[in-house]
Design an enzyme around this catalytic site. Structure first.
Site, PDB file in Angstrom:
ATOM      1  N   ASN A   1       0.829  -1.199   0.000  1.00 17.85           N
ATOM      2  CA  ASN A   1       0.000   0.000   0.000  1.00 17.85           C
ATOM      3  C   ASN A   1       0.873   1.261   0.000  1.00 17.85           C
ATOM      4  OD1 ASN A   1      -2.978   0.805   1.924  1.00 17.85           O
ATOM      5  ND2 ASN A   1      -1.655   2.198   0.827  1.00 17.85           N
TER       6      ASN A   1
ATOM      7  N   ARG B   1      -0.817  -5.744   2.562  1.00 10.07           N
ATOM      8  CA  ARG B   1      -1.823  -5.311   1.604  1.00 10.07           C
ATOM      9  C   ARG B   1      -1.171  -4.455   0.527  1.00 10.07           C
ATOM     10  NH1 ARG B   1      -3.343  -1.547   6.127  1.00 10.07           N
ATOM     11  NH2 ARG B   1      -3.325   0.581   5.304  1.00 10.07           N
TER      12      ARG B   1
ATOM     13  N   ASP C   1     -10.764   4.144   0.850  1.00  7.93           N
ATOM     14  CA  ASP C   1     -10.971   3.926   2.276  1.00  7.93           C
ATOM     15  C   ASP C   1     -11.496   5.204   2.914  1.00  7.93           C
ATOM     16  OD1 ASP C   1      -8.433   4.869   1.494  1.00  7.93           O
ATOM     17  OD2 ASP C   1      -7.424   4.001   3.207  1.00  7.93           O
TER      18      ASP C   1
ATOM     19  N   GLU D   1      -5.986  17.069  -1.391  1.00  7.30           N
ATOM     20  CA  GLU D   1      -6.170  15.709  -1.897  1.00  7.30           C
ATOM     21  C   GLU D   1      -7.571  15.459  -2.432  1.00  7.30           C
ATOM     22  OE1 GLU D   1      -5.984  12.694   1.062  1.00  7.30           O
ATOM     23  OE2 GLU D   1      -7.121  13.842   2.533  1.00  7.30           O
TER      24      GLU D   1
END
Length: 592
Positions: A210, A219, A320, A518
């Site tokens: 990640n 992950r 997420d 972001e």
């Protein structure tokens, strides 16, 4: 090839059965991933942001620190006070940081793309964004290589561009849009180094995590490495770099085939595709307190652990979190994190990205004259494209949807990910030509492109950050490029309008805060987004990349405001902008 896929699925099932309750920890570094120390520090809320602790450097050897903490537990009957924990952390950890500022050697204050931007204000915006790259340039300090056991950072050789804010490491899928922006800025050498770093991670871990922290070890994120290499090769024709790293590119694809395959039925037919699935023990280390707190609603350890796996699997997706991963008792995308069922869903975007990766690999091998390997990957890509059409395409609605294995049906909701087969060009030209009007009509009817501040991640106001009203730069880029792939006059105009609206919104936000963020709010152009587990972050790598992508593509005709307007609207004041400015001030002080 079908036998090969079924064999992989059988091995994966055996692997999961052997693990049972003995899941691996989040990583091989106990201090950061699997220790009583981690639990006590995070549950005591020594830091408001759980990520702060797992990013600290150890002052001593890990085994000695763990032994010292065991002594503290013995002295306090396993119940140390918050002050005692704070004192222990202060004595055993430091926040010197693993990175040093780095100026890319190929940074150019006046990149060529600016000459093609027609509007003076937008050209200035492009110049300002280009000037952000050096502020995000970082290189790993030598001490991290010399004492790697004391850091959660996985050291990489080359300089790179961080996303920004609290994200001070390489992130996998962020890097794709960062690379797009760097190439627009003419920074091919920096791109080569960044891709080289990702390849180092593949060689070290067998896959790209990640992010470049040990606590992300178990992950990954959407497999865009071959797409990044494709962008670089098209720009530079650097076949030697490709030849040197082709084995690592293959290794990453094999990782997904070995760990994420699942076989399921759609009607009477059986298909094999990928899902997001990240089983490891306990909460996410970087969000330990949040996960631990949220898991308390489940009565058994087994259900709590299942929740942790579903949360990590959603984090692997990059989304997420979102209603996209919620399945309530009625099979709808309602509820909250307690209804998260990521591993029960077959995501259209993951499989579109992977099909594209397979096609890229076939092309790479043909460039290197490895015809047998090229045929192998091309055959697999063909099978993936077929499965994408059969599983995700909804003939009634004329669009692709995620597949719900739990309820054996399409997830018939608006998400920008529905358009990824177009973005990744894994739908055949004939199929696209036949269905282009229906796809565009679905998008227009969805109301997902009717907002002045961008394309929302969903149309559901859930409070999660990958839902309404947040617009994320990569999703806007996906929608614009998908519309271009439809290759009709109307779809191209819609693509341009979305891109122009996005650049205008980013300009307004930049005018107000002197930063890019972001994510943004679709309802008020330029206003920063909200929701999620942390304060909105400045920087911001993929935000820079997408604006530069749009300026390079459409700058010859894009304007800051329509001809009928006689002045530029000023972004209205709101508390989030003030919060962002205060946050930025704190960040600047901590950096200095």
């Amino acid at each position: 090839m079908k036998v090969l896929l079924l064999t992989r699925v059988f091995l994966l099932a055996c692997f999961s059965a052997v693990l049972g309750h003995e899941l691996p920890p989040s990583c091989i570094k106990p201090v950061y991933c699997d220790s009583k120390l981690l639990h006590h520090v995070q549950v005591a809320r020594i830091y408001q942001d759980s990520k702060t602790f797992v990013d600290l450097e150890m002052r001593d050897e890990p085994d000695r620190i763990l032994a010292d903490f065991d002594s503290l537990l013995n002295q306090t009957n396993d119940n140390p006070s918050r002050d005692q924990i704070q004192k222990f952390v202060d004595e055993h950890f430091d926040a010197i940081g693993e990175l040093e500022e780095w100026l890319p050697t190929d940074y150019n204050k006046n990149p060529a793309f600016l000459n093609g931007v027609r509007d003076d204000n937008l050209r200035k915006l492009g110049q300002n964004i280009n000037d952000i790259w050096p502020t995000l340039g970082r290189k790993v300090k030598s001490v991290v290589f010399e004492h790697s056991e004391r850091f959660s950072f996985i050291p990489v050789t080359n300089g790179f561009i961080i996303p920004g804010g609290r994200f001070k490491e390489l992130y996998y899928w962020d890097t794709y849009w960062i690379i797009e922006g760097l190439l627009v800025s003419g920074m091919e050498d920096t791109v080569k180094g960044v891709i080289g770093n990702l390849i180092e991670l593949v060689k070290k871990l067998g896959h790209i995590p990640n992010g470049s922290r040990w606590y992300y070890q178990e992950r990954s994120q959407p497999p865009l490495l071959t797409a990044m290499m494709s962008l670089y090769i098209k720009e530079t024709q650097d076949l030697e770099f490709l030849r040197k790293n082709i084995d690592a590119l293959e290794q990453e694809l094999e990782y997904w085939l070995d760990t994420q395959l699942v076989t399921f039925n759609v009607g009477d037919a059986t298909y094999t595709l990928l899902r997001y699935y990240a089983p490891s023990k306990g909460p996410r280390p970087e969000s330990y307190y949040e996960d631990y707190k949220d898991s308390r609603i489940f009565e058994t350890q087994e259900l709590q652990q299942r929740f942790y796996t579903e949360i990590k699997s959603a984090a692997e997706s990059g989304w997420d979190f979102s209603t996209r991963w919620f399945i309530d008792i009625n099979g709808e995308n309602k509820g909250n994190l307690s209804t998260i069922n990521t591993s029960e869903l077959i995501p259209v975007d993951l499989n579109a990205i992977f099909a594209n990766a397979l096609e890229n690999m076939a092309y790479f091998q043909s460039l290197l004259l490895n015809n047998r390997k090229a045929s192998h990957w091309a055959y697999l890509a063909k099978q993936w494209r077929y499965n994408i059409k059969e599983v995700f395409w909804n003939k009634e609605d004329g669009i692709w949807y995620d597949w719900d294995m739990k309820n054996n049906r399409h997830r018939k909701y608006f998400y920008p990910s529905n358009l990824t087969p177009l973005w990744m060009k894994v739908a055949s030209k004939g199929f696209v030509n036949l269905n282009s009007e229906r796809i565009l009509q679905w998008l227009k009817n969805s109301n997902g492109i009717n907002y002045p501040g961008g394309v929302p991640a969903s149309l559901i106001r859930s409070g999660e950050q990958w839902d309404f009203p947040n617009a994320w730069p990569p999703l806007v880029s996906i929608v614009v490029n998908a519309l271009e792939t439809l290759d009709t006059k109307e779809s191209s105009e819609v693509a341009f309008d979305i891109a122009q609206s996005w650049v205008r919104a980013c300009y307004k936000g930049f005018n107000a805060t002197k930063q890019l963020f972001e994510k943004y709010d679709v309802e008020i152009p330029g206003r920063i987004g909200g929701g999620g587990e942390y304060t909105v972050q400045t920087g911001f790598g993929w935000s820079n990349g997408v604006v530069l992508e749009f300026l390079a593509k459409y700058g010859h005709r894009m304007t800051l405001y329509d001809k009928t307007e006689d002045h530029l609207l000023v972004l209205p004041y709101d508390s989030r902008s003030q919060e962002s400015a205060e946050f930025l001030s704190k960040e600047n002080k901590s950096e200095s």
